[in-house]
Motif scaffolding. Structure first.
Motif, PDB file in Angstrom:
ATOM      1  N   ASP A 171       0.820  -1.209   0.000  1.00  0.00           N
ATOM      2  CA  ASP A 171       0.000   0.000   0.000  1.00  0.00           C
ATOM      3  C   ASP A 171       0.858   1.265   0.000  1.00  0.00           C
ATOM      4  N   SER A 172       1.947   1.245   0.756  1.00  0.00           N
ATOM      5  CA  SER A 172       2.785   2.457   0.793  1.00  0.00           C
ATOM      6  C   SER A 172       3.798   2.445  -0.347  1.00  0.00           C
ATOM      7  N   GLY A 173       3.953   1.270  -0.991  1.00  0.00           N
ATOM      8  CA  GLY A 173       4.930   1.190  -2.079  1.00  0.00           C
ATOM      9  C   GLY A 173       6.352   1.290  -1.559  1.00  0.00           C
ATOM     10  N   GLN A 174       6.549   0.883  -0.302  1.00  0.00           N
ATOM     11  CA  GLN A 174       7.866   1.021   0.323  1.00  0.00           C
ATOM     12  C   GLN A 174       8.570  -0.333   0.340  1.00  0.00           C
TER      13      GLN A 174
ATOM     14  N   LYS B   7      29.647   1.404 -18.712  1.00  0.00           N
ATOM     15  CA  LYS B   7      29.995   0.250 -17.880  1.00  0.00           C
ATOM     16  C   LYS B   7      28.868  -0.037 -16.889  1.00  0.00           C
ATOM     17  N   PRO B   8      28.761  -1.271 -16.386  1.00  0.00           N
ATOM     18  CA  PRO B   8      27.759  -1.547 -15.351  1.00  0.00           C
ATOM     19  C   PRO B   8      28.045  -0.713 -14.095  1.00  0.00           C
ATOM     20  N   ILE B   9      27.019  -0.418 -13.357  1.00  0.00           N
ATOM     21  CA  ILE B   9      27.166   0.269 -12.069  1.00  0.00           C
ATOM     22  C   ILE B   9      27.095  -0.791 -10.981  1.00  0.00           C
ATOM     23  N   GLU B  10      28.127  -0.826 -10.149  1.00  0.00           N
ATOM     24  CA  GLU B  10      28.127  -1.748  -9.009  1.00  0.00           C
ATOM     25  C   GLU B  10      27.897  -0.910  -7.755  1.00  0.00           C
ATOM     26  N   LEU B  11      26.849  -1.243  -6.995  1.00  0.00           N
ATOM     27  CA  LEU B  11      26.556  -0.463  -5.792  1.00  0.00           C
ATOM     28  C   LEU B  11      26.482  -1.422  -4.613  1.00  0.00           C
ATOM     29  N   SER B  12      27.104  -1.033  -3.513  1.00  0.00           N
ATOM     30  CA  SER B  12      26.950  -1.857  -2.303  1.00  0.00           C
ATOM     31  C   SER B  12      26.657  -0.921  -1.142  1.00  0.00           C
ATOM     32  N   ALA B  13      25.878  -1.408  -0.191  1.00  0.00           N
ATOM     33  CA  ALA B  13      25.485  -0.579   0.958  1.00  0.00           C
ATOM     34  C   ALA B  13      25.032  -1.495   2.080  1.00  0.00           C
ATOM     35  N   ASP B  14      24.965  -0.942   3.293  1.00  0.00           N
ATOM     36  CA  ASP B  14      24.467  -1.757   4.399  1.00  0.00           C
ATOM     37  C   ASP B  14      22.958  -1.961   4.270  1.00  0.00           C
ATOM     38  N   ARG B  15      22.259  -0.920   3.868  1.00  0.00           N
ATOM     39  CA  ARG B  15      20.784  -0.993   3.749  1.00  0.00           C
ATOM     40  C   ARG B  15      20.306  -0.198   2.537  1.00  0.00           C
ATOM     41  N   GLY B  16      19.106  -0.501   2.109  1.00  0.00           N
ATOM     42  CA  GLY B  16      18.535   0.273   1.009  1.00  0.00           C
ATOM     43  C   GLY B  16      17.039   0.397   1.190  1.00  0.00           C
ATOM     44  N   SER B  17      16.475   1.464   0.700  1.00  0.00           N
ATOM     45  CA  SER B  17      15.010   1.556   0.745  1.00  0.00           C
ATOM     46  C   SER B  17      14.532   2.274  -0.512  1.00  0.00           C
ATOM     47  N   LEU B  18      13.380   1.847  -0.956  1.00  0.00           N
ATOM     48  CA  LEU B  18      12.816   2.412  -2.189  1.00  0.00           C
ATOM     49  C   LEU B  18      11.402   2.857  -1.884  1.00  0.00           C
ATOM     50  N   ASP B  19      11.105   4.108  -2.199  1.00  0.00           N
ATOM     51  CA  ASP B  19       9.730   4.590  -2.084  1.00  0.00           C
ATOM     52  C   ASP B  19       9.180   4.597  -3.506  1.00  0.00           C
ATOM     53  N   GLN B  20       8.401   3.580  -3.771  1.00  0.00           N
ATOM     54  CA  GLN B  20       7.926   3.342  -5.137  1.00  0.00           C
ATOM     55  C   GLN B  20       7.102   4.527  -5.627  1.00  0.00           C
ATOM     56  N   LYS B  21       6.294   5.114  -4.725  1.00  0.00           N
ATOM     57  CA  LYS B  21       5.374   6.163  -5.159  1.00  0.00           C
ATOM     58  C   LYS B  21       6.120   7.455  -5.462  1.00  0.00           C
ATOM     59  N   LYS B  22       7.115   7.757  -4.634  1.00  0.00           N
ATOM     60  CA  LYS B  22       7.857   9.006  -4.879  1.00  0.00           C
ATOM     61  C   LYS B  22       9.014   8.780  -5.844  1.00  0.00           C
ATOM     62  N   GLY B  23       9.349   7.497  -6.091  1.00  0.00           N
ATOM     63  CA  GLY B  23      10.466   7.230  -6.997  1.00  0.00           C
ATOM     64  C   GLY B  23      11.789   7.632  -6.374  1.00  0.00           C
ATOM     65  N   VAL B  24      11.871   7.475  -5.031  1.00  0.00           N
ATOM     66  CA  VAL B  24      13.104   7.863  -4.333  1.00  0.00           C
ATOM     67  C   VAL B  24      13.739   6.602  -3.758  1.00  0.00           C
ATOM     68  N   THR B  25      15.045   6.437  -4.019  1.00  0.00           N
ATOM     69  CA  THR B  25      15.784   5.303  -3.477  1.00  0.00           C
ATOM     70  C   THR B  25      16.862   5.849  -2.550  1.00  0.00           C
ATOM     71  N   VAL B  26      17.022   5.245  -1.386  1.00  0.00           N
ATOM     72  CA  VAL B  26      18.030   5.700  -0.429  1.00  0.00           C
ATOM     73  C   VAL B  26      18.921   4.509  -0.076  1.00  0.00           C
ATOM     74  N   TRP B  27      20.231   4.723  -0.228  1.00  0.00           N
ATOM     75  CA  TRP B  27      21.192   3.694   0.164  1.00  0.00           C
ATOM     76  C   TRP B  27      21.953   4.233   1.361  1.00  0.00           C
ATOM     77  N   GLU B  28      22.109   3.412   2.400  1.00  0.00           N
ATOM     78  CA  GLU B  28      22.740   3.913   3.620  1.00  0.00           C
ATOM     79  C   GLU B  28      23.801   2.959   4.152  1.00  0.00           C
ATOM     80  N   ARG B  44      25.589   8.030   2.851  1.00  0.00           N
ATOM     81  CA  ARG B  44      24.182   7.971   2.432  1.00  0.00           C
ATOM     82  C   ARG B  44      24.068   8.498   1.012  1.00  0.00           C
ATOM     83  N   VAL B  45      23.330   7.790   0.175  1.00  0.00           N
ATOM     84  CA  VAL B  45      23.115   8.242  -1.200  1.00  0.00           C
ATOM     85  C   VAL B  45      21.617   8.178  -1.481  1.00  0.00           C
ATOM     86  N   THR B  46      21.084   9.298  -1.897  1.00  0.00           N
ATOM     87  CA  THR B  46      19.665   9.370  -2.248  1.00  0.00           C
ATOM     88  C   THR B  46      19.554   9.588  -3.748  1.00  0.00           C
ATOM     89  N   VAL B  47      18.758   8.766  -4.400  1.00  0.00           N
ATOM     90  CA  VAL B  47      18.620   8.874  -5.856  1.00  0.00           C
ATOM     91  C   VAL B  47      17.157   9.175  -6.165  1.00  0.00           C
TER      92      VAL B  47
END
Lengths: 187, 149
Positions: A171-174, B7-28, B44-47
């Protein structure tokens, strides 16, 4: 790098909600099993289960197959061996979920899949194939969430995402990837 | 170098989160991004992605560091700053907060440095009174040895 959305099979939840429907219908039987039944032995088993559901136009919407399904007396869990859920989109195969074992908890409406869990969508002209592989998958059809705490690998064409643990809230798309995140985006 | 973008992008991080609705990805956590010779490290990288599909990358670290080989040369450009904002459409990396860019023996530091990854040129400013960084820009250009172009 915002392509994580395409790397992860966010359509997973649809099949799970339909699964809940299935197993509630298939197991709609009186819960007050006779007292003399051995609680450790199945009250019933269904072998080579194939259940099909169709949409308003009569086209396939979902198939549920399992080598065997059973339930223990006075136990809300429904057990499936080699479950396979195939979801169609307007009659065209969209994706499949398979595992060695599945368990559906009727009261909580949660499903747990284990051993070689695969969520697979074939390649189309519009998008490459997606394949998610993990060892366990927990699905809550009420909270509409999917999660695990195990290593997972998701392939999207030649790009690959790895993580240990995820939580996806439809629902939140998270989507949260909990640890050890590795991603390779192929151009 | 220019070939990096293919070239391919290789990304590594301890955690990641994606907000599908806002289209925001955060790697931490220990974020490392590698693409060809480009290597960026941050906490921290926010895309984010705009409607046209252009991506904006916001990196924060203590500091953020990046390193990339100069096109057609064995030299590397190295940079560090508290924040790095990268606009993929404009090929512009904006470094703010103790910004420093070093290329070979030459280096520039200041409050804000804007580095164009396509033309491999950079522009530095000491910051403004409003930004509380009205410092100065320091540029160190090493003399070329006799006979080298």
């Amino acid at each position: 790098m915002n392509r994580a959305a395409r790397l992860f099979p966010l359509g997973l939840m649809l099949g799970m909600a339909l699964l809940a429907f299935w197993l509630n219908v298939l197991t709609m039987q009186r819960d007050d099993a006779p007292a003399k039944l051995d609680l450790s032995r199945p009250e019933y088993t269904i072998n080579r289960l194939t259940a099909k559901r169709f949409d308003a136009q009569g086209r396939p919407q979902q198939y549920l197959q399992a080598a065997q399904m059973w339930q223990l007396p006075r136990n809300p869990n429904v057990y499936l061996s080699k479950p396979r859920i195939e979801v169609f989109l307007q009659g065209i195969p969209d994706y499949t979920v398979t595992a060695a074992a599945g368990r559906y908890h009727k009261q909580q409406k949660t499903a747990d899949f284990s051993d070689n869990v695969r969520w697979e969508r074939k390649a189309t002209t519009a998008a490459p194939a997606i394949l998610l592989q993990t060892s366990v998958l927990h699905v809550d059809t009420v909270a509409r969430s999917a999660s695990n705490r195990a290593p997972l690998v998701a392939d999207y064409g030649t790009s690959r995402l790895k993580s240990t643990g995820f939580i996806y809230q439809q629902d939140s798309g998270q989507l949260n990837l909990l640890s050890n995140v590795r991603i390779t985006y192929a151009p | 170098e220019k070939a990096d973008s293919e070239k391919p992008i290789e990304l590594s991080a301890d955690r990641g989160s994606l907000d599908q609705k806002k289209g925001v990805t955060v790697w931490e956590g220990n974020v490392v991004v590698v693409q060809g010779t480009l290597n960026l490290k941050a906490q921290r990288v926010t895309v984010t992605r705009d409607a046209q599909g252009n991506q904006q990358l916001q990196a924060q670290g203590s500091p953020v560091t990046f390193r990339q080989k100069v096109d057609g040369s064995n030299e590397y450009v190295e940079g560090s700053a508290s924040n790095v904002h990268y606009n993929t459409a404009a090929n512009l990396a904006t470094l703010t907060g103790n910004a420093r860019v070093k290329r070979g023996q030459d280096s520039v530091s200041g409050a804000v440095i804007v580095y164009n990854t396509a033309t491999e040129t950079y522009q530095a400013s000491g910051g403004t009174a409003a930004s509380g960084n009205s410092g100065r820009v320091t540029v160190i250009l090493q003399p070329k040895a006799q006979g080298t172009p």
